[in-house]
Design an enzyme around this catalytic site. Structure first.
Site, PDB file in Angstrom:
ATOM      1  N   GLU A 224     -11.503  -1.831  -3.405  1.00 26.81           N
ATOM      2  CA  GLU A 224     -10.899  -1.083  -2.305  1.00 26.81           C
ATOM      3  C   GLU A 224      -9.823  -0.152  -2.850  1.00 26.81           C
ATOM      4  O   GLU A 224      -9.648   0.000  -4.056  1.00 26.81           O
ATOM      5  CB  GLU A 224     -10.313  -2.020  -1.256  1.00 26.81           C
ATOM      6  CG  GLU A 224      -9.255  -2.965  -1.751  1.00 26.81           C
ATOM      7  CD  GLU A 224      -8.837  -3.970  -0.693  1.00 26.81           C
ATOM      8  OE1 GLU A 224      -9.345  -3.915   0.433  1.00 26.81           O
ATOM      9  OE2 GLU A 224      -7.989  -4.815  -1.002  1.00 26.81           O
TER      10      GLU A 224
ATOM     11  N   ASP B 283       0.822  -1.219   0.000  1.00 30.78           N
ATOM     12  CA  ASP B 283       0.000   0.000   0.000  1.00 30.78           C
ATOM     13  C   ASP B 283       0.857   1.271   0.000  1.00 30.78           C
ATOM     14  O   ASP B 283       0.662   2.174   0.821  1.00 30.78           O
ATOM     15  CB  ASP B 283      -0.940   0.026   1.212  1.00 30.78           C
ATOM     16  CG  ASP B 283      -1.641  -1.292   1.464  1.00 30.78           C
ATOM     17  OD1 ASP B 283      -1.978  -1.966   0.478  1.00 30.78           O
ATOM     18  OD2 ASP B 283      -1.852  -1.641   2.638  1.00 30.78           O
TER      19      ASP B 283
END
Length: 358
Positions: A238, A47
């Protein structure tokens, strides 16, 4: 103003984050934290987001207290021994009782003369979660000590059984009028957005609204059961990121499943809109609230099994100093048996205004 306020789906007003009558104290991250600074050309990250300051590129990513690293050439990266957030604020443990300082999916923004970081506190597969806020004047390391981030409490929180969205994966965007917004979300009812005030907390009276889903609301035929969580449902979307280019806002999201190593099947898709609130449409005109999304990148099954959770920036080219667009995310490396490594590529635009990676 109370810096620990959070948004609820049930109330229009902003409310205070949970504060339990306990003796919870800030604790320094321990498990999994590297104790020495080192350099590498193939950093392992999850991420990642980027920032640029005074000739240095910075990457922040998921880890105990947020992993941080920097580079002057986007090739060799120095991974810091110390996490960005040290220690974690006590409110994070009070708001998410099972949270243990493994902080997910940060985002960073230069705004009103400071650097701001939004970060996620949660546990895998559940939606009792909170997004926190911290700031610092500079990203630079001084005398081998990284900067101290000042905590500003909670931006938004979700609760299992109360909210049909998950307060993780934050992404800032400042619109054409200079108004800040926050997008977030994972599974449940998909990607949410809300307007912020100038303190980068949810603006008074704001409610989250859904701007992207993997499937239409009443679609009961999509996908097999979720292999990662019995609680999150089948809406496998997401990691939003919104980028302005050529008169449009581009919403990048990840479809399918991360965090399964070599079994991951993450991919990145994009849609665009003339308003930050949407509606976001793909290149065929399909709304992203109905599963739309133009493919940007996916695993090639030769070098990377899956690629996802992206961010996009305009930054100086390290060789020429000229501004260029860059795409950054993590990729599950086949050579490294499914470990997530940094995936950083220049990004161009087609004549029709859609992003392509180089």
């Amino acid at each position: 103003m109370n810096a620990h306020r959070c948004l609820t789906a049930a109330l229009v007003a902003v409310m205070t984050c949970t504060s339990l009558p306990s003796v919870a104290q800030p604790t320094a991250p321990r498990r999994g934290m590297r104790r020495t600074t080192f350099t590498t050309t193939e950093p392992m990250v999850h991420d990642p987001v980027m920032a640029y300051e005074n000739g240095v590129y910075y990457v922040f990513s998921t880890g105990m207290g947020i992993q941080q690293m920097h580079s002057r050439d986007m090739q060799e990266w120095t991974v810091e021994a110390h996490p960005a957030l040290r220690p974690m604020a006590a409110w994070t443990h009070d708001s998410v009782a099972s949270f243990r300082s493994h902080v997910w999916a940060p985002d960073v923004l230069r705004y009103r003369g400071r650097w701001w970081m939004a970060y996620s506190c949660s546990t895998f597969g559940r939606n009792t979660s909170a997004i926190g806020l911290a700031s610092t004047a500079s990203l630079a390391t001084t005398d081998s000590v990284p900067p101290t981030w000042q905590d500003h409490g909670c931006i938004v929180a979700s609760r299992e059984g109360r909210d049909n969205w998950n307060a993780i994966d934050p992404a800032f965007i400042v619109d054409d009028e200079g108004t800040p917004w926050l997008a977030w979300g994972s599974f449940w009812d998909g990607i949410q957005i809300a307007r912020l005030d100038t303190t980068l907390h949810i603006a008074q009276g704001e409610q989250p609204r859904t701007i992207a889903r993997r499937m239409a609301l009443r679609d009961t035929t999509y996908a097999a059961p979720n292999p990662t969580s019995q609680h999150a449902g089948r809406n496998a979307i997401e990691a939003p990121f919104i980028f302005r280019h050529g008169g449009y806002y581009y919403l990048f999201v990840s479809h399918d499943y991360c965090c399964r190593g070599i079994r991951s099947n993450y991919k990145v898709v994009v849609g665009r809109a003339t308003s930050v609130e949407g509606p976001y449409l793909d290149s065929h005109g399909k709304p992203m609230t109905e599963g739309g999304g133009k493919l940007v990148v996916e695993g090639d099954r030769q070098t990377f099994e899956a690629i996802g959770h992206c961010a996009v920036y305009t930054m100086p080219d390290p060789a020429t100093g000229q501004p260029h667009d860059y795409f950054v995310c993590h990729a599950y490396s086949i050579a490294h048996d499914g470990q997530a490594i940094l995936y950083l590529r220049p990004m161009e635009w087609t004549a029709e205004g859609w992003p392509v990676l180089k």
